[in-house]
Design a protein around this motif. Structure first.
Motif, PDB file in Angstrom:
ATOM      1  N   LEU A  40      37.931  52.572  66.850  1.00 17.26           N
ATOM      2  CA  LEU A  40      36.928  51.833  67.623  1.00 17.26           C
ATOM      3  C   LEU A  40      36.953  50.347  67.250  1.00 17.26           C
ATOM      4  CD1 LEU A  40      34.599  51.969  69.666  1.00 17.26           C
ATOM      5  CD2 LEU A  40      33.064  52.581  67.773  1.00 17.26           C
ATOM      6  N   GLU A  41      37.113  49.533  68.272  1.00 23.41           N
ATOM      7  CA  GLU A  41      37.241  48.082  68.080  1.00 23.41           C
ATOM      8  C   GLU A  41      35.947  47.392  68.498  1.00 23.41           C
ATOM      9  OE1 GLU A  41      40.649  46.603  70.145  1.00 23.41           O
ATOM     10  OE2 GLU A  41      40.099  44.488  69.908  1.00 23.41           O
ATOM     11  N   TYR A  42      35.541  46.396  67.754  1.00 19.88           N
ATOM     12  CA  TYR A  42      34.322  45.654  68.086  1.00 19.88           C
ATOM     13  C   TYR A  42      34.663  44.234  68.512  1.00 19.88           C
ATOM     14  CZ  TYR A  42      35.043  43.870  63.303  1.00 19.88           C
ATOM     15  OH  TYR A  42      35.583  43.303  62.169  1.00 19.88           O
ATOM     16  N   VAL A  65      39.772  46.183  63.155  1.00 18.80           N
ATOM     17  CA  VAL A  65      39.352  44.790  62.958  1.00 18.80           C
ATOM     18  C   VAL A  65      40.297  43.884  63.736  1.00 18.80           C
ATOM     19  CG1 VAL A  65      39.074  42.930  61.273  1.00 18.80           C
ATOM     20  CG2 VAL A  65      38.435  45.280  60.656  1.00 18.80           C
ATOM     21  N   ASP A  66      39.813  43.345  64.840  1.00 16.90           N
ATOM     22  CA  ASP A  66      40.576  42.336  65.576  1.00 16.90           C
ATOM     23  C   ASP A  66      40.146  40.992  65.005  1.00 16.90           C
ATOM     24  OD1 ASP A  66      41.127  40.282  67.538  1.00 16.90           O
ATOM     25  OD2 ASP A  66      41.606  41.872  68.957  1.00 16.90           O
ATOM     26  N   THR A  67      41.119  40.267  64.446  1.00 14.27           N
ATOM     27  CA  THR A  67      40.744  39.055  63.701  1.00 14.27           C
ATOM     28  C   THR A  67      40.113  37.979  64.595  1.00 14.27           C
ATOM     29  OG1 THR A  67      43.098  38.467  63.824  1.00 14.27           O
ATOM     30  CG2 THR A  67      42.303  39.330  61.734  1.00 14.27           C
ATOM     31  N   GLY A  68      40.305  38.086  65.903  1.00  8.56           N
ATOM     32  CA  GLY A  68      39.721  37.087  66.807  1.00  8.56           C
ATOM     33  C   GLY A  68      38.309  37.409  67.269  1.00  8.56           C
ATOM     34  N   HIS A  69      37.752  38.515  66.792  1.00  6.20           N
ATOM     35  CA  HIS A  69      36.485  38.994  67.366  1.00  6.20           C
ATOM     36  C   HIS A  69      35.254  38.741  66.508  1.00  6.20           C
ATOM     37  CE1 HIS A  69      38.515  42.062  70.325  1.00  6.20           C
ATOM     38  NE2 HIS A  69      38.906  40.814  70.499  1.00  6.20           N
ATOM     39  N   HIS A  70      35.240  37.601  65.826  1.00  2.00           N
ATOM     40  CA  HIS A  70      34.101  37.289  64.954  1.00  2.00           C
ATOM     41  C   HIS A  70      33.556  35.900  65.253  1.00  2.00           C
ATOM     42  CE1 HIS A  70      36.882  40.041  62.871  1.00  2.00           C
ATOM     43  NE2 HIS A  70      35.787  40.641  62.453  1.00  2.00           N
ATOM     44  N   PHE A  84      44.292  46.983  62.294  1.00  2.00           N
ATOM     45  CA  PHE A  84      44.081  45.563  62.597  1.00  2.00           C
ATOM     46  C   PHE A  84      44.644  45.270  63.971  1.00  2.00           C
ATOM     47  CE2 PHE A  84      44.196  45.227  57.934  1.00  2.00           C
ATOM     48  CZ  PHE A  84      43.110  44.405  57.715  1.00  2.00           C
ATOM     49  N   ASP A  85      43.962  44.413  64.702  1.00  2.00           N
ATOM     50  CA  ASP A  85      44.550  43.708  65.835  1.00  2.00           C
ATOM     51  C   ASP A  85      44.679  42.277  65.342  1.00  2.00           C
ATOM     52  OD1 ASP A  85      44.621  45.818  67.591  1.00  2.00           O
ATOM     53  OD2 ASP A  85      43.209  44.966  69.035  1.00  2.00           O
ATOM     54  N   PHE A  86      45.883  41.892  64.965  1.00  2.00           N
ATOM     55  CA  PHE A  86      46.064  40.552  64.415  1.00  2.00           C
ATOM     56  C   PHE A  86      46.290  39.515  65.513  1.00  2.00           C
ATOM     57  CE2 PHE A  86      47.737  42.387  60.235  1.00  2.00           C
ATOM     58  CZ  PHE A  86      46.653  41.942  59.498  1.00  2.00           C
ATOM     59  N   LEU A 140      49.698  43.752  66.178  1.00  2.00           N
ATOM     60  CA  LEU A 140      49.446  42.442  66.774  1.00  2.00           C
ATOM     61  C   LEU A 140      48.700  42.675  68.085  1.00  2.00           C
ATOM     62  CD1 LEU A 140      53.029  40.878  66.392  1.00  2.00           C
ATOM     63  CD2 LEU A 140      51.139  40.797  64.747  1.00  2.00           C
ATOM     64  N   ASP A 141      47.764  41.805  68.394  1.00  2.00           N
ATOM     65  CA  ASP A 141      47.116  41.825  69.718  1.00  2.00           C
ATOM     66  C   ASP A 141      47.090  40.380  70.182  1.00  2.00           C
ATOM     67  OD1 ASP A 141      45.637  42.098  71.981  1.00  2.00           O
ATOM     68  OD2 ASP A 141      43.760  42.644  70.984  1.00  2.00           O
ATOM     69  N   GLN A 142      48.120  39.994  70.894  1.00  2.71           N
ATOM     70  CA  GLN A 142      48.305  38.581  71.218  1.00  2.71           C
ATOM     71  C   GLN A 142      48.783  38.420  72.657  1.00  2.71           C
ATOM     72  OE1 GLN A 142      49.781  37.395  66.707  1.00  2.71           O
ATOM     73  NE2 GLN A 142      51.215  37.220  68.399  1.00  2.71           N
TER      74      GLN A 142
HETATM   75 MN    MN Z   1      42.055  43.594  70.222  1.00  9.16          MN
END
Ligand code: MN
Ligand code: PSV
Length: 387
Positions: free
Chosen positions: A177-179, A212-217, A239-241, A284-286
């Motif tokens: 689950l991604e937030y 943890v998607d690093t762009g989602h904070h 991770f979604d980096f 990676l999520d880019q």
């Molecule tokens: Mn993502």
């Protein structure tokens, strides 16, 4: 850790690639179309295999359904195996159908909720066919205006849908689950943060974990603290980096803040969760809107490797001693020494040890693949977000 141990961990590390990184993408202002972009999931697999060919540590490609829908998933999995990669995480997409304007699984309309759940279950069917372990769920669901919907009722609807999906999973499969803090919803997101994601995963069971998607904070959030807590709870799934300067920019990981990436990977190194056996997926999520896509994926893999190598070079024994001795400056210096080490020669050795070129970017450029896909991929519709 000895140099050989560092190299062994780096060799064992796997970085999963997102299929959508190879398609056309852009912002809501413009999608800039590139030549040679894949037309279907098979060609995305082909492109991903080029990243694997020059880096040796990117053996899996994540799919996004329905973007990557095919008639025969067995055939796609076999195609991937033939190219030396495998199908990884299956990402569900319940955010691009007009019915989902006011939400998918949290929509006030039960018929829309049923449709969304149907899609999530279809994704588990895909996983069965591709042999994927992980179903990654990200929901655009939320509200734009105070009073628009009942916050608690939406959580109830979410919990119900997650439980239905969780029940459908095979014993070896996981729900990840991604937030995301905000966007596309601006007042409330139904899964805005790691606490909400963790609460739902805890209610579901052992095979529900957090991404943890690093762009989602929010700017300034201490992401490594979140990572440490999730590891401690046994709930760090993936991770979604990517990198962000402002919001969810989806830029190349390590481009905006390599020190933050190092700090995150230091938490993973010290908890010894860097290799696949740990159950943490490093993905990676880019989106590569203005740069060539395959080399950008290669660069991103290299950036993760550099930060990982530095994290592995932290003298953990000395660090623990300094911490116990309450040596604030000494402990900090041990971490910074590792961060400031030039690990590029070590990574050249790693690649040469794998029988690869020490310089993956140059190896890809020399391969002629970029020119070949531009010449061959004529006609058909390029994959993308609506280019
Ligand atoms: Mn993502
Ligand atoms: C949402 O912003 C997200 O991070 C999710 O992981 C989606 O699946 C992905 O981006 C789509 O690009």
């Amino acid at each position: 850790m000895t140099r050989d141990e560092v190299l062994a961990t780096l060799r064992a590390q796997e970085i999963e690639l997102p299929s959508w990184a190879f398609g056309n993408s852009g912002t809501r202002f413009k999608v800039f179309v590139q030549e040679g972009v894949p037309r279907d999931a098979f060609e995305k697999v082909d492109d991903a295999s080029q990243v694997q060919a020059v880096t040796g540590v990117a053996p899996a490609i994540a799919l996004h359904i329905p973007w990557d829908r095919v008639d025969d998933y067995d055939k796609l999995a076999a195609h991937a195996a033939d190219r030396g990669v495998r199908i990884g995480t299956i990402n569900a997409n319940v955010f691009q159908d007009p019915d989902y304007m006011l939400g998918s699984v949290t929509n006030p309309d039960a018929a829309v909720r049923r449709k969304a759940l149907g899609h999530l279950l279809e994704c588990v069917d895909v996983m069965d066919a591709t042999g994927s372990r992980d179903l990654k769920l990200w929901f655009a669901d939320g509200t734009n205006y105070p009073g628009q919907d009942d916050i608690r009722a939406r959580q109830d609807r979410l919990a119900e849908a997650l439980a239905d999906v969780y029940d459908r999973l095979g014993g070896h499969q996981r729900l990840v689950l991604e937030y995301k803090l905000f966007e596309p919803s601006f007042y409330t997101m139904d899964v805005p943060d790691w606490g909400t994601a963790l609460a739902h995963c805890n209610a579901l069971g052992d095979r529900a974990v957090v991404c943890v998607d690093t762009g989602h904070h929010a700017p300034g959030t201490n992401i490594e603290f979140i990572v440490a807590l999730l590891i401690r709870a046994g709930k760090l799934g993936a991770f979604d980096f990517n990198s962000r300067f402002y919001a969810d920019d989806d830029l190349m990981v390590g481009a905006a803040d390599p020190f933050q990436l190092f700090r995150i990977l230091h938490e993973c190194a010290s908890a010894e969760v860097l290799t696949p056996a740990s159950g943490v997926t490093y993905m990676l999520d880019q989106c590569h809107n203005i740069e060539p896509k395959i080399p950008a994926q290669v660069r991103s893999v290299m950036n993760v490797q550099e930060a990982t190598a530095k994290a592995l070079l932290v003298d953990r024994e000395a660090l623990r001693r300094a911490q116990l001795e309450r040596d604030v400056l000494g402990a900090n210096a041990i971490l910074m020494d590792a961060y400031n080490t030039d690990v590029r020669p070590l990574l050249v050795d790693l690649r040469e040890g794998l029988g690869l070129d020490g310089d993956p970017i140059a190896a890809y450029a020399r391969s002629g693949y970029a020119e070949r896909i531009v010449a061959e991929r004529i006609g058909g519709a390029a994959a993308g977000w609506g280019a």
